[in-house]
Design an enzyme around this catalytic site. Structure first.
Site, short mmCIF file in Angstrom:
data_model
loop_
_atom_site.label_atom_id
_atom_site.label_comp_id
_atom_site.label_asym_id
_atom_site.label_seq_id
_atom_site.Cartn_x
_atom_site.Cartn_y
_atom_site.Cartn_z
N ASP A 29 0.80 -1.22 0.00
CA ASP A 29 0.00 0.00 0.00
C ASP A 29 0.83 1.27 0.00
O ASP A 29 0.33 2.35 -0.31
CB ASP A 29 -0.85 0.04 1.28
C1 GLC Z 1 -1.68 -4.00 5.28
C2 GLC Z 1 -2.88 -4.03 4.36
C3 GLC Z 1 -2.64 -4.96 3.18
C4 GLC Z 1 -1.36 -4.60 2.48
C5 GLC Z 1 -0.21 -4.59 3.47
C6 GLC Z 1 1.10 -4.13 2.86
O1 GLC Z 1 -1.56 -5.23 5.91
O2 GLC Z 1 -4.02 -4.45 5.05
O3 GLC Z 1 -3.71 -4.90 2.29
O4 GLC Z 1 -1.14 -5.54 1.46
O5 GLC Z 1 -0.51 -3.72 4.54
O6 GLC Z 1 1.11 -2.78 2.54
#
Ligand code: GLC
Length: 784
Positions: free
Chosen positions: A475
Site C-alpha cells: 500500500d
Molecule cells: C496491510 C494491508 C494490506 C497490504 C499490506 C502491505 O496489511 O491491510 O492490504 O497488502 O498492509 O502494505
C-alpha cells in the site's frame, strides 16, 4: 520473561502475569455480534460492524492502558475493601490470577481476600449478545457479604460520531430500567437498544458513567463502588454505563453463579423473551459446550501430527483460529485497527479466504460474492467495503487527484475462486450471476474473473508491465505522480500467477479457446518481466513515474525487495539458472533471526516520489521491517524449489510460540501472528506490532500445510507432495475433503507412490477423488 503458557489439550493460552508488555487479546463471537477482549477484560463489543454498530467503547492508546472493558467490581460490604474480577481496573494485589484465552471465549480467575472469582465471557451461537458467566466462591471461614457491580461503557452505535460529536450524542442518549434490564438508546429510538441484565434481581442500578465514577475519580475508584450502592438513575443525557449491582451473601465454602447478558435488540419485548432463556446456568453451560463443538468441527477438517510440537500447536489450533478471525474482520477491528476507518479490505479478504476455505467453504463462497459485488464492470475493484452497509470505498487512492485504483486488488479474488472450486468441486459457481458495483447488469462469476484479467491487460505501461495505480500489495509504494506511467513488476508477477490459475481452470472445464488466449497473455507477460525487470542477480520492484528503476543494485536505498523474488518463483517466471542465486541473495541480504525483511537497505529519508514507504523510519513496517505476511511467500518459493530445510527454517524462525520466552522483546501475543516486526535496521529490532489481523495467518497456514507438508487440493485430486527437512521421516494428516475422510500417513522411503485403502498406485503424488471409495480412507504416501 514469560507471561504464560499453552495448554494444548484444552486449546488455551494461559496468562499468569497480567503485566504483559501489550494487552494480549482474544476475539469473542463468530463474525456477527462480538468483540475483542484482553487478558484483563479490556476491550469492546460491536454487532456486525464495529463502525456503525458499536456497543462498547474503548479508549485507544490511552493512559491508563487497556480500558474500559467488561468489568465486575467486588466489594466486601463489611471491610469496604473492593477489587475487580479481571484485575483491571482496580489492580488490587491478588493471591492468584489466571486468564484463559480459548477459542471464542476468555475466562479470568482471581483470588483476592479469600474470595475466588471466575468469569467466562463468550457469545452464544449467532445471537446478538454476549454472556458474562460469573462464579464467586468464599474460601474463608466466615460468612461474607459482597456487593457486585458490573461496568460496561456504552457507545453510540456510530463509533465515529461517538468520538466526534459529543454535543449531540451525549444529549440524545438515555437509559431506562425495566424488568431487571437496563436499556440504552437515543431519545428518538431510531436505532436498536443496547441491553444489559443479570440473572439475579438487581439491588440497585446506574446508567450514567459520570454518576458511577464521581468527580475527578476514575475506573479504579468509582464513587458508587466505594459507597456500596447506586442511585437507580435512568439517565436522560449522559455517557452511558451498564451498572448492575447485586448484593450476595456467601457462607464459608459457598459458591454462587450469576449470569450477565449484554447485547442489542430491535425491540424490548423480543429481548425480554430471549433474555429469559439465557439467564439459566444450564442453558449457559449448553451454549458453552456448543461453542466448543463449533470449534472442534471447524478444526477437524485438517489435523496434523508432525515431529514438531510447535508446528502441530499452530496448525491444529491457533493458526486456523486466527484465519477465521481474519476472515471475519479482515483488517477492520483490533487493538491496532480501530474499527472506524478501514472497513474490510478487498485484497485482504480475498487472501483470508485461502486460510479457511477447507473448513468453511459455504461462508467462503458468500464472502467471494460480496467481493465480486465490489468489482466495477471494467474489472477493477473497490479497495474497502463496510460489512453492514455494503458501502465501498477506494481507500486512500484518489486523494490529491492521484489515480483512484490499486493495481492488484481485483486479481486476488481469482485465487479465492479457484481455491474454492478445487476444495469443493462446485463448478456451477462459475455460472452464478453477480452484479457489478456500478451496473445493475449481472455477470457470471467466470465473467467477473475474466474482466479482472482484462483490466490489468488493458492497463499496462511502456514495458508491458501493469501500471502501478495508487499502489499494489504494498500500500505504501505510491509511484504514480500524475504521469500515469509508473509500473509494478510485482503486480506483473501476481498477474502471471493468476493467469496460470485461470489457464488451469479453463483447461479443466474445457474452455480451450479462452485458455489459449490467456496462455498468450501469460507468455508475453513473463517474457517482458524477464526482459525488463531482471537486474542481474534479482528482479526489480518497479519503474517510477519518471521511468527510474526501484529495487535495483544500482539504487542507493531499496536495492533488493523481497516480493518480486519470492513471486517470480511462485509464478514460474525465473529462469532455471537464476533461481538458486536469487534465493541465496534473499537469504544473504534480507534474512534475520526474527524473519525476512521486506527490502534492504531501507530508505533513510522521506522521498515523495516513492510515497508512503518512506514515511516510516528505516526498519519499520514496509520500509525494511519484517512484514510477516511476505515471509510465507519465501517459504513457498523455497518449497517449490525443493529446499525443505530452508523452507522449514524460515517457518520456525517466525513461529509465535517460539517467542514465548522473549516476550519482552517481541511484546505481542505468542499465540497468533503479528503483521510486522521491526527489522534489522531499527534500534528496536525484534519488536512486534499489529497482532491478529494480518494476511500472515492465511499464508503461513498455506506455506506449512500446502507446501511444506505439501497437501493441496487440485480440481481432480488431492496433491500430497511434502518438501521436508531431511531429519523428518514423515508425518500424519487427517483431512476431510468432498465429504470423505482421508487418514494420510506420509513416509520417507526413497520412492514416490500412493496406497489408497491398500491399493498401490505408482509414481504419483495425487490422490484422485474418484478413487476415494469409502467414507473413511486409509492412505499411505511414500516420498523421496
Ligand atoms: C496491510 C494491508 C494490506 C497490504 C499490506 C502491505 O496489511 O491491510 O492490504 O497488502 O498492509 O502494505
Amino acid at each position: 520473561m514469560r507471561y504464560g503458557f499453552f495448554d494444548q489439550d484444552k486449546k488455551e493460552y494461559i496468562i499468569t502475569n497480567p503485566y504483559t508488555p501489550t494487552p494480549w487479546i482474544n476475539y469473542l463471537g463468530g463474525g456477527d455480534y462480538g468483540g475483542i477482549i484482553s487478558h484483563t477484560a479490556g476491550g469492546y463489543s460491536f454487532d456486525g460492524d464495529p463502525r456503525y454498530k458499536r456497543v462498547l467503547r474503548y479508549r485507544y492508546n490511552a493512559i491508563p492502558e487497556d480500558q474500559p472493558g467488561r468489568y465486575i467490581y467486588i466489594r466486601d460490604n463489611k471491610s469496604e475493601n473492593y477489587w475487580s474480577a479481571s484485575w483491571q481496573p482496580v489492580k488490587r494485589d491478588y493471591d492468584y490470577y489466571k486468564c484463559y484465552h480459548g477459542l471464542g471465549y476468555t475466562a479470568i480467575e482471581q483470588k483476592v481476600d479469600d474470595i475466588k472469582t471466575s468469569i467466562t465471557y463468550f457469545v452464544p451461537g449467532n445471537h446478538s449478545m454476549e454472556i458474562w458467566w460469573l462464579r464467586v466462591k468464599n474460601h474463608s471461614a466466615q460468612q461474607r457479604d459482597l456487593g457486585l457491580f458490573t461496568y460496561a461503557e456504552f457507545s453510540f452505535f456510530d463509533a465515529v460520531k461517538d468520538q466526534q460529536n459529543l454535543d449531540w450524542t451525549q444529549q440524545i442518549q438515555q437509559g431506562d430500567f425495566e424488568d431487571n434490564i437496563i436499556y440504552w438508546n437515543a431519545f428518538m429510538k431510531y436505532w436498536d437498544y443496547i441491553f444489559m441484565t443479570s440473572s439475579m434481581p438487581v439491588s440497585s442500578f446506574e446508567t450514567s458513567r459520570e454518576a458511577f465514577i464521581g468527580s475527578y475519580r476514575d475506573l479504579s475508584n468509582p464513587v458508587v463502588v466505594e459507597r456500596g450502592y447506586c442511585d437507580n438513575n435512568e439517565a436522560r443525557r449522559a455517557n452511558g454505563a451498564g451498572v448492575l449491582n447485586n448484593n450476595i451473601t456467601l457462607e464459608a465454602g459457598e459458591e454462587k453463579e450469576i449470569i450477565y447478558l449484554l447485547g442489542t435488540t430491535p425491540d424490548k419485548d423480543i429481548s425480554k423473551k430471549e433474555i429469559g432463556n439465557f439467564l439459566k446456568v444450564d442453558r449457559v453451560k449448553r451454549e458453552f459446550v456448543n461453542l466448543k463443538k463449533y470449534w472442534d468441527k471447524y478444526l477437524n477438517k485438517c489435523q496434523v501430527e508432525t515431529p514438531d510440537d510447535e508446528m502441530n500447536l499452530m496448525l491444529n489450533t491457533w493458526n486456523p483460529y486466527q484465519c477465521k478471525t481474519t476472515f471475519n474482520w479482515s483488517r477492520f477491528v483490533s487493538l491496532y485497527q480501530l474499527g472506524i476507518n478501514r472497513g474490510m479490505g478487498f485484497r485482504d479478504s480475498a487472501q483470508d479466504i485461502l486460510g479457511v476455505v477447507h473448513s468453511i467453504p459455504d461462508e467462503s463462497k458468500e464472502l467471494i460474492i460480496k467481493l465480486l459485488k465490489c468489482q466495477h464492470s471494467k474489472g477493477n475493484a473497490y479497495h474497502l467495503f463496510y460489512p453492514l452497509t455494503g458501502e465501498g470505498s477506494i481507500g486512500e487512492a484518489g486523494e490529491d487527484g492521484s489515480v483512484d485504483w490499486y493495481s492488484d486488488d481485483h486479481l486476488w479474488v481469482i485465487l479465492s475462486v479457484t481455491a474454492y472450486i478445487k476444495e469443493t468441486g462446485d463448478l456451477a459457481f462459475l455460472e452464478e450471476l453477480v452484479p457489478y458495483v456500478d451496473s445493475k447488469k449481472k455477470a457470471s462469476v467466470l465473467r467477473h474473473l475474466c474482466q479482472a484479467l482484462e483490466f490489468t491487460e488493458s492497463h499496462k505501461g511502456k514495458h508491458n508491465l501493469p501500471l502501478a495505480g495508487f499502489a499494489d500489495w504494498n500500500d505504501t509504494i505510491n509511484l504514480d505522480h500524475g504521469n500515469g506511467t509508473a509500473e509494478s513488476v510485482w503486480t506483473g508477477m501476481l498477474y502471471s500467477y493468476v493467469l496460470k490459475e485461470m489457464i488451469d481452470l479453463l483447461q479443466y472445464i474445457k474452455q480451450e479457446e479462452l485458455a489459449d488466449k490467456y496462455n498468450d497473455y501469460y507468455r508475453k507477460q513473463i517474457g517482458d518481466i524477464n526482459k525488463w525487470a531482471w537486474d542481474g542477480s534479482w528482479y526489480l520492484r518497479a519503474f517510477d513515474d519518471n521511468g527510474q528503476v526501484v529495487g535495483s543494485s544500482k539504487c542507493e536505498s531499496g536495492k533488493i525487495f523481497l516480493n518480486p523474488q519470492s513471486w517470480s518463483i511462485i509464478a514460474g517466471i525465473t529462469a532455471k539458472e537464476n533461481r538458486k542465486k536469487l534465493l541465496e541473495n534473499v537469504k544473504k541480504y534480507l534474512n534475520t533471526e526474527y524473519g525476512v525483511v521486506l527490502l534492504y537497505p531501507a530508505y533513510h529519508e522521506y522521498d515523495k516520489s516513492k510515497g508512503g514507504i518512506t514515511t516510516y523510519p528505516p526498519g519499520a513496517k514496509e520500509n525494511g521491517g519484517i512484514f510477516l505476511h511476505t515471509n510465507p511467500w519465501v517459504m513457498i518459493a523455497e518449497a517449490i524449489e525443493g529446499n525443505g530445510e530452508q523452507a522449514y527454517q524460515y517457518y520456525r524462525q517466525v513461529l509465535p510460540p517460539c517467542r514465548n520466552e522473549i516476550a519482552d522483546i517481541y511484546e505481542v501475543e505468542p499465540y497468533v501472528y503479528c503483521q510486522n516486526i521491526l527489522g534489522k535496521e531499527h534500534p528496536q529490532f525484534g519488536l512486534g506490532r499489529n497482532s491478529w489481523l494480518t494476511g500472515t495467518a492465511a499464508w503461513m497456514y498455506r506455506a506449512a500445510v500446502y507446501y511444506i507438508l505439501g497437501i493441496r487440493p487440485d480440481y481432480d485430486g488431492l496433491i500430497v507432495d511434502p518438501v521436508l527437512p531431511s531429519e523428518w521421516n514423515g508425518f500424519k494428516v487427517r483431512r476431510v475433503i468432498r465429504n470423505k475422510i482421508l487418514k494420510i500417513e506420509c513416509i520417507r522411503k526413497g520412492e514416490k507412490s500412493i496406497e489408497i485403502n491398500g491399493e498401490k498406485i505408482s509414481d504419483t503424488n495425487k490422490i484422485k477423488y474418484s478413487r476415494l471409495n469409502k467414507k473413511e480412507n486409509n492412505i499411505r504416501v511414500y516420498f523421496n
